[in-house]
Write an enzyme that holds these catalytic residues in place. Structure first.
Site, PDB file in Angstrom:
ATOM      1  N   GLY A  88       0.826  -1.210   0.000  1.00 40.74           N
ATOM      2  CA  GLY A  88       0.000   0.000   0.000  1.00 40.74           C
ATOM      3  C   GLY A  88       0.854   1.250   0.000  1.00 40.74           C
ATOM      4  O   GLY A  88       0.519   2.257  -0.653  1.00 40.74           O
ATOM      5  N   ASP A 307       0.138  -0.107  13.118  1.00 39.50           N
ATOM      6  CA  ASP A 307       0.548  -1.434  12.638  1.00 39.50           C
ATOM      7  C   ASP A 307       0.776  -2.425  13.779  1.00 39.50           C
ATOM      8  O   ASP A 307       0.995  -3.615  13.533  1.00 39.50           O
ATOM      9  CB  ASP A 307       1.820  -1.312  11.794  1.00 39.50           C
ATOM     10  CG  ASP A 307       1.549  -0.561  10.490  1.00 39.50           C
ATOM     11  OD1 ASP A 307       0.386  -0.550  10.033  1.00 39.50           O
ATOM     12  OD2 ASP A 307       2.494   0.017   9.942  1.00 39.50           O
TER      13      ASP A 307
HETATM   14  C1  S3P Z   1       2.661   3.716   6.309  1.00 39.89           C
HETATM   15  C2  S3P Z   1       1.566   4.293   6.877  1.00 39.89           C
HETATM   16  C3  S3P Z   1       0.505   3.551   7.570  1.00 39.89           C
HETATM   17  C4  S3P Z   1       0.928   2.131   7.923  1.00 39.89           C
HETATM   18  C5  S3P Z   1       1.663   1.467   6.796  1.00 39.89           C
HETATM   19  C6  S3P Z   1       2.896   2.256   6.396  1.00 39.89           C
HETATM   20  C7  S3P Z   1       3.649   4.559   5.615  1.00 39.89           C
HETATM   21  O1  S3P Z   1      -0.634   3.489   6.739  1.00 39.89           O
HETATM   22  O2  S3P Z   1      -0.180   1.357   8.297  1.00 39.89           O
HETATM   23  O3  S3P Z   1       2.081   0.162   7.169  1.00 39.89           O
HETATM   24  O4  S3P Z   1       4.792   4.104   5.375  1.00 39.89           O
HETATM   25  O5  S3P Z   1       3.309   5.711   5.319  1.00 39.89           O
HETATM   26  P1  S3P Z   1      -1.710   4.713   6.711  1.00 39.89           P
HETATM   27  O6  S3P Z   1      -0.943   5.935   6.552  1.00 39.89           O
HETATM   28  O7  S3P Z   1      -2.597   4.449   5.539  1.00 39.89           O
HETATM   29  O8  S3P Z   1      -2.435   4.606   8.027  1.00 39.89           O
END
Ligand code: S3P
Length: 423
Positions: A88, A307
């Site tokens: 993601g 996380d």
């Molecule tokens: C992350 C932000 C978080 C986290 C992901 C890594 C990042 O997600 O859960 O594992 O590196 O910016 P969200 O910003 O969508 O909450």
């Protein structure tokens, strides 16, 4: 089967969030960027591969990277789609960067990533004149690079990925952008941008302003150990009777250290030995097993431990009383629906967990006991590692389906855990 104890010192791999950002900022900077302790996990390798496809030369020597930055205008259109796999972070940050690059890109992902919401980046990027098409707000996504303009955007959710997507788009825009956060989320993008280009960013309270048009200059980045990976050992050492574990050089950025505050609130035996050095704060952390009080995690606490919720739910099963987690609805759109996954899989080990729309209620204090030994990670690395730690507490062998998904953030988790186990 006897229950083992955990003893010893361990270094967990580099921070996933910082490793992604080191590649991204290094690629669009001018000159060389070196990255030490880079996390060679599947997620970060997806980002690395994407930049190679866009013409960036990146040399890998083990955990050390040398990136030949191409500057803000130097990326090239990839001949093949960019495969974000399970990541993601790669997807959302690249969507932001590529919105303002004057060529076309296509982002793909695996089955889990293709179910995760992308509307949260498409909305602000479209307001900046970004042109992107996704099916029902999901991958695959086609991005037709456009000239962007700045916006003022108030994030509807505290998300570092969305914030970072806007920051990266804003660097290519024709005018300033300001971003307001409802709650502070991890600030690695802001810190790294300040390092690569101090004139490009201002931060006051909850307001971030990006001033485009200033070049980024290559840097030397040391990636701290990932607190989100350290979390599994912090919890394991706290709940496996007789354990004592030290984890070295762990990143303790205040936007990420919620688990430390929770352990302290629970009365855990935790020692923090700070390391004095520039850049992201780091410390050696030592945890000894002992009695634990329950915790109460509320919406405002979530971004700094988002996380860690799965493994904190496991921690709560060992506390003396009822722990609560609320305001955590974002957990439902992570690599799996983590609230359901934790309730169902720790439930198979006898944990008393009630699922709410936005959280969990965990009644701790009774030993785990296997009711169904066939556990499912749902292909989610943090669920798989949580279940492996839980398996240390039960007197029976369990299986974890799709456990190789741990390679998303921590490829050597199982062997690292075994180095600490003393029967
Ligand atoms: C992350 C932000 C978080 C986290 C992901 C890594 C990042 O997600 O859960 O594992 O590196 O910016 P969200 O910003 O969508 O909450």
């Amino acid at each position: 089967m006897t229950i083992p104890t955990l003893q010893g010192t361990i270094q967990v791999p580099g921070d996933k969030s910082i490793s992604h950002r080191a590649i991204i900022f290094g690629a669009i900077a001018e000159g060389k960027t070196t990255v030490s302790n880079f996390l060679r996990s599947n997620d970060c390798l997806a980002t690395l591969q994407a930049f190679r496809q866009m013409g960036v030369h990146i040399e890998e020597e083990g955990k050390h990277l040398i990136i030949d930055g191409v500057g803000m205008q130097g990326l090239k259109e990839s001949q093949e789609p960019l495969n974000m796999q399970n990541s993601g972070t790669s997807t959302r940050l690249l969507a932001g960067l590529l919105a303002g690059q004057l060529f076309d890109s296509q982002l793909l992902g695996d089955a889990s990533l293709s179910k995760r919401p992308m509307g949260r980046v498409i909305t602000p990027l479209s307001q900046m004149n970004g042109r992107m098409m996704a099916t029902d707000g999901h991958l695959p996504m086609v991005i037709n690079g456009e000239v962007l303009h700045g916006i003022h955007y108030r994030l509807p959710i505290a998300s570092a990925q969305v914030k970072s997507a806007i920051i990266l788009a804003a660097l290519t825009a024709q005018s300033d952008t300001t971003i307001e956060e409802p709650l502070p989320s991890r600030d690695h993008s802001e810190k790294m941008l300040k390092l690569f280009s101090p004139e490009s960013i201002d931060k006051k309270n909850h307001l971030i302003t990006i001033h485009p048009g200033h070049p980024l200059t290559g840097q030397q980045i040391e990636v701290p150990a990932d607190i989100s990976s350290a979390a599994f050992f912090l919890v394991a050492a706290a709940i496996v009777p007789g354990s004592e574990v030290t984890i070295e050089r762990v990143g303790l950025n205040p936007t990420r250290d919620g688990i430390i505050r929770v352990l302290q609130e629970m009365g855990a035996d935790l020692t923090i030995e700070g390391i004095d050095q520039p850049g992201e704060p780091m410390a050696n952390l030592t945890v000894k097993a002992g009695p634990l009080k329950p915790f109460h995690i509320k919406e405002a606490d979530i971004p700094a431990l988002v996380d860690e919720i799965p493994v904190l739910a496991l921690l709560a099963t060992a506390a003396d009383g009822v722990s609560t987690i609320s305001g955590a609805q974002e957990l439902r759109v992570k690599e799996s629906d983590r609230l359901t996954a934790i309730r169902s899989e720790l439930g198979k080990l006898g944990a008393a967990i009630e699922e709410k729309p936005d959280g969990l209620i965990i009644t701790g204090g009774r030993p785990l006991q296997v009711q169904n030994a066939a556990l499912d990670s749902f292909g989610d690395h943090r669920i798989a590692m949580t279940l492996q730690v839980a398996s240390l507490l039960v007197d029976q062998t369990v299986t974890i389906k799709d456990a190789d998904c741990m390679a998303v953030s921590y490829p050597t988790f199982t062997s690292d855990l075994h180095t600490l186990i003393k029967e």
